[in-house]
Design a protein around this motif. Structure first.
Motif, PDB file in Angstrom:
ATOM      1  N   THR A  91     -17.407   8.592 -22.194  1.00 26.13           N
ATOM      2  CA  THR A  91     -18.689   8.064 -21.712  1.00 26.13           C
ATOM      3  C   THR A  91     -19.755   8.183 -22.796  1.00 26.13           C
ATOM      4  O   THR A  91     -20.515   7.235 -23.044  1.00 26.13           O
ATOM      5  N   LEU A  92     -19.816   9.335 -23.446  1.00 17.37           N
ATOM      6  CA  LEU A  92     -20.803   9.540 -24.509  1.00 17.37           C
ATOM      7  C   LEU A  92     -20.557   8.582 -25.671  1.00 17.37           C
ATOM      8  O   LEU A  92     -21.513   8.048 -26.250  1.00 17.37           O
ATOM      9  N   TYR A  93     -19.304   8.330 -26.002  1.00 11.99           N
ATOM     10  CA  TYR A  93     -18.996   7.443 -27.123  1.00 11.99           C
ATOM     11  C   TYR A  93     -19.505   6.025 -26.869  1.00 11.99           C
ATOM     12  O   TYR A  93     -20.137   5.421 -27.732  1.00 11.99           O
ATOM     13  N   PHE A  94     -19.253   5.493 -25.695  1.00 19.13           N
ATOM     14  CA  PHE A  94     -19.608   4.106 -25.416  1.00 19.13           C
ATOM     15  C   PHE A  94     -21.119   3.910 -25.248  1.00 19.13           C
ATOM     16  O   PHE A  94     -21.654   2.881 -25.678  1.00 19.13           O
ATOM     17  N   PHE A  95     -21.797   4.865 -24.648  1.00 18.20           N
ATOM     18  CA  PHE A  95     -23.231   4.679 -24.392  1.00 18.20           C
ATOM     19  C   PHE A  95     -24.108   5.413 -25.400  1.00 18.20           C
ATOM     20  O   PHE A  95     -25.230   4.985 -25.671  1.00 18.20           O
ATOM     21  N   GLY A  96     -23.616   6.501 -25.955  1.00 14.71           N
ATOM     22  CA  GLY A  96     -24.411   7.282 -26.896  1.00 14.71           C
ATOM     23  C   GLY A  96     -24.751   6.523 -28.163  1.00 14.71           C
ATOM     24  O   GLY A  96     -25.870   6.618 -28.679  1.00 14.71           O
ATOM     25  N   ARG A  97     -23.799   5.743 -28.669  1.00 19.73           N
ATOM     26  CA  ARG A  97     -24.062   5.009 -29.905  1.00 19.73           C
ATOM     27  C   ARG A  97     -25.162   3.968 -29.716  1.00 19.73           C
ATOM     28  O   ARG A  97     -26.005   3.768 -30.599  1.00 19.73           O
ATOM     29  N   LEU A  98     -25.199   3.318 -28.563  1.00 22.73           N
ATOM     30  CA  LEU A  98     -26.248   2.331 -28.282  1.00 22.73           C
ATOM     31  C   LEU A  98     -27.605   3.008 -28.124  1.00 22.73           C
ATOM     32  O   LEU A  98     -28.606   2.545 -28.674  1.00 22.73           O
ATOM     33  N   VAL A  99     -27.628   4.093 -27.354  1.00 21.19           N
ATOM     34  CA  VAL A  99     -28.885   4.815 -27.160  1.00 21.19           C
ATOM     35  C   VAL A  99     -29.376   5.392 -28.483  1.00 21.19           C
ATOM     36  O   VAL A  99     -30.580   5.363 -28.777  1.00 21.19           O
ATOM     37  N   GLU A 100     -28.473   5.907 -29.282  1.00 24.37           N
ATOM     38  CA  GLU A 100     -28.839   6.397 -30.618  1.00 24.37           C
ATOM     39  C   GLU A 100     -29.484   5.280 -31.435  1.00 24.37           C
ATOM     40  O   GLU A 100     -30.528   5.488 -32.079  1.00 24.37           O
ATOM     41  N   HIS A 101     -28.890   4.099 -31.405  1.00 24.01           N
ATOM     42  CA  HIS A 101     -29.427   2.950 -32.144  1.00 24.01           C
ATOM     43  C   HIS A 101     -30.836   2.591 -31.671  1.00 24.01           C
ATOM     44  O   HIS A 101     -31.705   2.246 -32.480  1.00 24.01           O
ATOM     45  N   TRP A 102     -31.094   2.695 -30.374  1.00 24.53           N
ATOM     46  CA  TRP A 102     -32.421   2.382 -29.832  1.00 24.53           C
ATOM     47  C   TRP A 102     -33.439   3.474 -30.131  1.00 24.53           C
ATOM     48  O   TRP A 102     -34.604   3.187 -30.405  1.00 24.53           O
ATOM     49  N   PHE A 103     -33.006   4.734 -30.070  1.00 18.65           N
ATOM     50  CA  PHE A 103     -33.943   5.859 -30.183  1.00 18.65           C
ATOM     51  C   PHE A 103     -34.369   6.165 -31.616  1.00 18.65           C
ATOM     52  O   PHE A 103     -35.518   6.550 -31.850  1.00 18.65           O
ATOM     53  N   VAL A 104     -33.432   6.025 -32.560  1.00 20.17           N
ATOM     54  CA  VAL A 104     -33.709   6.456 -33.937  1.00 20.17           C
ATOM     55  C   VAL A 104     -34.955   5.812 -34.549  1.00 20.17           C
ATOM     56  O   VAL A 104     -35.743   6.498 -35.217  1.00 20.17           O
ATOM     57  N   PRO A 105     -35.223   4.503 -34.345  1.00 18.55           N
ATOM     58  CA  PRO A 105     -36.452   3.933 -34.913  1.00 18.55           C
ATOM     59  C   PRO A 105     -37.733   4.566 -34.370  1.00 18.55           C
ATOM     60  O   PRO A 105     -38.772   4.536 -35.040  1.00 18.55           O
ATOM     61  N   ILE A 109     -37.883   7.996 -32.899  1.00 21.19           N
ATOM     62  CA  ILE A 109     -37.977   9.458 -33.048  1.00 21.19           C
ATOM     63  C   ILE A 109     -37.117  10.004 -34.188  1.00 21.19           C
ATOM     64  O   ILE A 109     -37.079  11.217 -34.402  1.00 21.19           O
ATOM     65  N   GLY A 110     -36.453   9.128 -34.919  1.00 15.11           N
ATOM     66  CA  GLY A 110     -35.648   9.577 -36.044  1.00 15.11           C
ATOM     67  C   GLY A 110     -34.305  10.143 -35.606  1.00 15.11           C
ATOM     68  O   GLY A 110     -34.043  10.360 -34.418  1.00 15.11           O
ATOM     69  N   ARG A 111     -33.459  10.389 -36.575  1.00 20.43           N
ATOM     70  CA  ARG A 111     -32.112  10.897 -36.291  1.00 20.43           C
ATOM     71  C   ARG A 111     -32.171  12.317 -35.721  1.00 20.43           C
ATOM     72  O   ARG A 111     -31.443  12.648 -34.779  1.00 20.43           O
ATOM     73  N   ALA A 112     -33.056  13.147 -36.272  1.00 20.32           N
ATOM     74  CA  ALA A 112     -33.201  14.508 -35.737  1.00 20.32           C
ATOM     75  C   ALA A 112     -33.713  14.460 -34.308  1.00 20.32           C
ATOM     76  O   ALA A 112     -33.309  15.269 -33.459  1.00 20.32           O
ATOM     77  N   GLY A 113     -34.587  13.506 -34.019  1.00 15.34           N
ATOM     78  CA  GLY A 113     -35.124  13.364 -32.671  1.00 15.34           C
ATOM     79  C   GLY A 113     -34.047  13.036 -31.656  1.00 15.34           C
ATOM     80  O   GLY A 113     -34.065  13.534 -30.532  1.00 15.34           O
ATOM     81  N   PHE A 114     -33.103  12.180 -32.054  1.00 15.19           N
ATOM     82  CA  PHE A 114     -32.010  11.847 -31.138  1.00 15.19           C
ATOM     83  C   PHE A 114     -31.146  13.070 -30.843  1.00 15.19           C
ATOM     84  O   PHE A 114     -30.764  13.310 -29.693  1.00 15.19           O
ATOM     85  N   VAL A 115     -30.842  13.854 -31.868  1.00 14.37           N
ATOM     86  CA  VAL A 115     -30.056  15.069 -31.654  1.00 14.37           C
ATOM     87  C   VAL A 115     -30.803  16.029 -30.732  1.00 14.37           C
ATOM     88  O   VAL A 115     -30.222  16.627 -29.817  1.00 14.37           O
ATOM     89  N   LEU A 116     -32.113  16.174 -30.954  1.00 13.86           N
ATOM     90  CA  LEU A 116     -32.914  17.055 -30.097  1.00 13.86           C
ATOM     91  C   LEU A 116     -32.962  16.538 -28.663  1.00 13.86           C
ATOM     92  O   LEU A 116     -32.982  17.325 -27.717  1.00 13.86           O
ATOM     93  N   PHE A 117     -32.987  15.208 -28.499  1.00 13.65           N
ATOM     94  CA  PHE A 117     -32.929  14.634 -27.156  1.00 13.65           C
ATOM     95  C   PHE A 117     -31.652  15.072 -26.453  1.00 13.65           C
ATOM     96  O   PHE A 117     -31.688  15.533 -25.299  1.00 13.65           O
ATOM     97  N   TYR A 118     -30.531  14.954 -27.120  1.00 11.52           N
ATOM     98  CA  TYR A 118     -29.254  15.318 -26.513  1.00 11.52           C
ATOM     99  C   TYR A 118     -29.187  16.814 -26.207  1.00 11.52           C
ATOM    100  O   TYR A 118     -28.811  17.219 -25.093  1.00 11.52           O
ATOM    101  N   LEU A 119     -29.559  17.644 -27.175  1.00 12.32           N
ATOM    102  CA  LEU A 119     -29.499  19.093 -26.977  1.00 12.32           C
ATOM    103  C   LEU A 119     -30.463  19.550 -25.893  1.00 12.32           C
ATOM    104  O   LEU A 119     -30.123  20.411 -25.066  1.00 12.32           O
TER     105      LEU A 119
END
Length: 204
Positions: free
Chosen positions: A65-79, A81-91
């Motif tokens: 589930t994370l693989y299929f939806f996480g990559r899309l959400v990561e693509h939307w979020f990074v612009p 909050i940045g890559r660190a922001g996406f990791v912090l969102f998940y954690l």
């Protein structure tokens, strides 16, 4: 090609879960056990439990589930909050999703909880908020994301009140809510776009 943070989170989760399958001491040290937090101040358990799973089926379901939806959400979020922001969102989703459970069971020495389901729910519902009419395949049956979301929430509320299956449905609900609120706080215009898309169904 940009390195996928979602794949990295999956790899870490699989590694830790797999190690813990064969190492009871590691499992016992990382799992959410309320007395260890209340008495020993091992607050890291509020996070580390999200990298453990009960068995292979539990691990596969969450990680697929994370693989299929996480990559899309990561693509939307990074612009935003940045890559660190996406990791912090998940954690942070792991922690936020489990807090109500911890508070409810903080005096229960017999209670334990583990799994990434809360954070995965946050990712999934961020996706649903952005793409409500995308099709989600549930046991190979295509279901509109918004329909799945409504059914998921209804079922989780019902099971949270009735219990009996050793699944932390509370974490699913709080994780889902956190995913929606985080997305709206990050980009408030998503709310209006969600309503507009909801009123113009387009499956696919």
């Amino acid at each position: 090609m940009t390195f996928s943070l979602t794949v990295a989170l999956i790899a870490i989760t699989v590694l830790v879960s797999w190690r813990a399958f064969d190492d009871p001491r590691l499992m016992e040290r990382l799992i959410l056990w309320p007395p260890a937090i209340a008495r020993r101040h091992q607050y890291e358990r509020l996070l580390t439990h999200g990298f453990l799973h009960a068995d292979l089926a539990h691990l596969l379901f969450n990680m697929i589930t994370l693989y299929f939806f996480g990559r899309l959400v990561e693509h939307w979020f990074v612009p935003y909050i940045g890559r660190a922001g996406f990791v912090l969102f998940y954690l942070s989703a792991i922690v936020v999703a489990i807090l109500p459970t911890y508070l409810r069971h903080r005096h229960d020495a017999g209670y334990r909880s583990l799994g990434a389901s809360g954070a995965v729910s946050a990712v999934l519902f961020a996706f649903i908020l952005v793409q409500p009419w995308s099709l989600i395949f549930v046991f190979f049956v295509p279901v509109p994301a918004i329909v799945y979301g409504v059914l998921f929430v209804g079922y989780s509320i019902w099971k949270d009140h009735h219990g009996g299956d050793n699944v932390n449905h509370s974490a699913h609900l709080w994780g889902a809510g956190y995913g929606v609120l985080f997305t709206l706080a990050m980009e408030p215009r998503v709310g209006a776009a969600f309503v507009a898309r909801l009123l113009q169904p387009t499956l696919g």
